[in-house]
Design a protein around this motif. Structure first.
Motif, PDB file in Angstrom:
ATOM      1  N   VAL A 251       3.406   9.632 -10.334  1.00  0.00           N
ATOM      2  CA  VAL A 251       2.249  10.051 -11.136  1.00  0.00           C
ATOM      3  C   VAL A 251       1.998  11.552 -11.013  1.00  0.00           C
TER       4      VAL A 251
ATOM      5  N   TRP B 177       0.840  -1.197   0.000  1.00  0.00           N
ATOM      6  CA  TRP B 177       0.000   0.000   0.000  1.00  0.00           C
ATOM      7  C   TRP B 177       0.880   1.253   0.000  1.00  0.00           C
TER       8      TRP B 177
ATOM      9  N   LEU C 260       2.201   1.827  -3.408  1.00  0.00           N
ATOM     10  CA  LEU C 260       1.218   2.457  -4.296  1.00  0.00           C
ATOM     11  C   LEU C 260       1.094   3.952  -4.016  1.00  0.00           C
TER      12      LEU C 260
ATOM     13  N   ILE D  61       4.729  -4.639  -6.899  1.00  0.00           N
ATOM     14  CA  ILE D  61       4.230  -3.275  -7.099  1.00  0.00           C
ATOM     15  C   ILE D  61       5.075  -2.517  -8.117  1.00  0.00           C
TER      16      ILE D  61
ATOM     17  N   ILE E  53       4.172   5.743  -5.390  1.00  0.00           N
ATOM     18  CA  ILE E  53       4.101   5.855  -6.853  1.00  0.00           C
ATOM     19  C   ILE E  53       3.133   6.974  -7.221  1.00  0.00           C
ATOM     20  N   TYR E  54       1.983   6.981  -6.540  1.00  0.00           N
ATOM     21  CA  TYR E  54       0.955   7.986  -6.838  1.00  0.00           C
ATOM     22  C   TYR E  54       1.508   9.400  -6.622  1.00  0.00           C
TER      23      TYR E  54
END
Lengths: 336, 287
Positions: free
Chosen positions: A157, A146, A149, A282, A152-153
């Motif tokens: 991103v 988690w 993620l 991931i 990364i977000y």
């Protein structure tokens, strides 16, 4: 010393045998015929019979286990059902990737965790101590996949600071030929600075993700070990003699707190190899972890079996090395 | 008897003085209540309420946590996910505790060959990083709720063997045990009536902390596709669905809330375990 080393190596044998026995047993515990599982439901009876004979599945179980051990000693681990690539070849390319990630994660944990723990101990019961320990408690409670993620977000991103996945950019405009499989080392050996920058950028997020739990654990252990040594008489004596506080903490207290810290570092390093499965998944990191994951998805049992066994053996060997390192850290411990 | 009551009262007092214990207990109670009340208070049905016209909606008054790729209400899924995660964690810790405690007591009391065999088994189980062992077990038993419980339970066994064995080794030579033995008590009586009650505090602390790690491991298995299978809502599986479906980054609420709840659950049991350790074993907890 050599006798001690031999003794320790000899003591590993029963555990290593146990690991092989367990991994071998697990494949045979799968309901149904292993040959059918390996070939798939569409295999003809002749193909199944041929594979049974080829793998020795028509022989008694003890014979099969001995054959399995013999193959293992000759590094013959079979081939992947899906890719058809020999497992040893896959391991050769994937093991350095996992090892590199584990080393980077451990560096993150050591560089951040030890100073955090020392600071918390020195400033015991202050807001800084409470902040550090709350942070470390949160760190051990986070599911790493988690956290990965979220990172990364945020960093890939939204901010576009770091790449979201992989080990190296495929279209970055430079050529890179790996030598050892450890990309950071390879970039250094080839004096390829563009590649080095790119490889390091790819390493940051997975290393932070994987390093969070050992970071939190190391901070807690360092705090606890430092508090223990800081309460000793020799620390009081050093302070009474007027030794500067920085020297007391770094040379007197920290050195004596190193034993539990090194124990946990070693244990955590072994755990990182196993924990890498989630982080590698991931970040599409082409190591053993993501290989096992792909093996699970594809029901590629030889891949799962070999991956699990290799990581377990590496875990045991690392624990042995940690045990042996005690002599170097603490001269009071003898080679006995 | 009076000494026991007094020490229990002191432990309870120390527990209430520990902020981590109070917060952990409060959070754990809330989580248990949410899990118990899910079928009564849930806003939607997790298995049947799908609205394909309301796919991947961000949080709103109608769907506080938003909706997933099948148009299901994420709050409802998370709510039921707490129930599933708690069930897995408690059953698996119970399983690991029962088997590990039994084997540890036997190993510590019997010594000799029995102890050597149990130690060997423990070392083998400890040779595997826990998540990897759980993966290996679930892979061969095929993914299901029961498989996860068994796998996570087996991973817990060596911890309790080590703990129980260490407790027996330290207690078996103490005077009160020797006195009972001299009176002719059987090993079973000594273990169950004298050694086990005296070993309980560290075991209770470990069991509480284990619920946290079991939650993480079970969610990890769910994330790898080895957890509870649809339509059972499970927090790790929710994260996996969002990740594999490729919408975890475009619709971050699909991963944000399940992950937050997993963290909260683990944090609750870690805090509770810390508080219990501080109160039951103040020497350890003082640091």
């Amino acid at each position: 010393m050599w006798i001690y080393l031999l003794k320790r190596l000899f003591s590993l044998l029963p555990v290593l045998l146990g690991i092989t026995l367990l991994v071998f047993g697990l494949l045979h515990l799968i309901p149904g015929d292993p040959a059918v599982i390996l070939l798939g439901e569409r295999a003809t009876p002749d193909q199944v019979a041929d594979l049974r004979q080829q793998l020795g599945l028509d022989r008694p179980l003890p014979w099969q286990y001995l054959a399995f051990l013999n193959n293992l000693l000759h590094l013959n681990l079979g081939t992947s059902i899906i890719s058809g690539i020999p497992i040893v070849d896959e391991l050769r390319t994937r093991f350095p990737a996992t090892f590199e990630l584990a080393i980077a994660a451990m560096l993150v944990a050591l560089i951040l965790g030890i100073p955090a723990g020392m600071l918390a101990a020195v400033r015991k019961n202050t807001w800084l101590d409470h902040l550090m320990m709350t942070g470390s408690l949160l760190g051990v409670s986070l599911p790493v996949y988690w956290l990965g993620l979220l990172l990364i977000y945020l960093f890939a991103v939204n901010l576009h600071w770091l790449p979201p996945s992989g080990r190296i950019s495929v279209d970055a405009g430079f050529s890179f030929q790996p030598l050892t499989g450890f990309y950071v080392l390879d970039a250094l050996l080839r004096w390829n600075w563009s590649a080095l920058r790119d490889v390091l950028a790819h390493l940051i997020l997975p290393a932070l993700t994987l390093g969070t739990i050992p970071l939190a654990i190391l901070a807690r252990i360092t705090r606890s070990a430092m508090l223990e040594t800081l309460s000793q008489d020799y620390i009081r004596t050093a302070r009474a003699k007027g030794v500067p506080e920085f020297w007391v903490i770094s040379q007197h207290a920290f050195k004596n707190a190193l034993l539990p810290i090194s124990t946990i570092t070693g244990l955590q390093f072994g755990t990182l190899l196993g924990g890498a499965i989630l982080t590698e998944t991931i970040f599409s990191w082409s190591g053993i972890g993501s290989w096992i994951y792909e093996g699970i998805l594809a029901r590629d049992y030889p891949v799962v079996q070999s991956g699990v066994m290799v990581v377990a053996i590496a875990f045991v060997v690392i624990n042995l090395l940690v045990d042996l390192s005690y002599v170097l850290i603490d001269p009071r411990i003898q080679w006995q | 008897m009076t000494t026991n009551v007094l020490s229990s009262q002191r432990a309870a007092q120390r527990f209430w003085q520990s902020p981590s214990g109070r917060v952990g207990l409060g959070l754990s109670i809330v989580l248990f209540l949410l899990a118990l009340l899910a079928p009564v208070l849930h806003p939607y049905n997790p298995a049947t309420d799908r609205n394909y016209l309301a796919r991947l909606l961000p949080p709103s008054p109608a769907h506080w946590f938003g909706t997933d790729a099948l148009g299901r209400d994420i709050l409802t899924l998370v709510w039921y996910g707490i129930r599933t995660s708690l069930l897995i964690s408690i059953v698996s810790v119970g399983l690991g505790l029962l088997i590990g405690l039994g084997l540890g007591l036997i190993a510590g009391y019997s010594r000799g060959k029995v102890e050597a065999v149990i130690n060997w088994l423990t070392n083998i189980l400890l040779a595997f990083p826990s998540i990897l062992l759980a993966i290996a077990i679930v892979t061969v038993t095929s993914p299901s709720l029961q498989s996860v419980m068994i796998a996570v339970g087996i991973v817990q066994i060596p911890i309790y063997i080590r703990l129980a064995r260490a407790m027996v080794l330290s207690l078996r030579e103490q005077e009160f045990v020797q006195a009972v033995r001299a009176l002719g008590a059987s090993p079973l009586h000594i273990l169950s009536r004298h050694i086990l009650p005296a070993s309980l505090p560290p075991i209770v602390v470990q069991a509480t902390l284990s619920i946290g790690t079991a939650t993480l491991e079970a969610a990890g298995l769910g994330f790898l596709g080895l957890g509870a299978q649809p339509p059972t809502p499970e927090l790790g599986t929710m994260l996996a669905d969002a990740f594999k479906g490729g919408y975890s980054l475009t619709s971050p609420w699909t991963t944000l809330f399940p992950g937050l709840v997993i963290t909260l659950m683990v944090l609750a049991f870690n805090l509770l375990g810390d508080g219990l350790r501080d109160s039951l074993d103040p020497k350890v907890g003082s640091d």
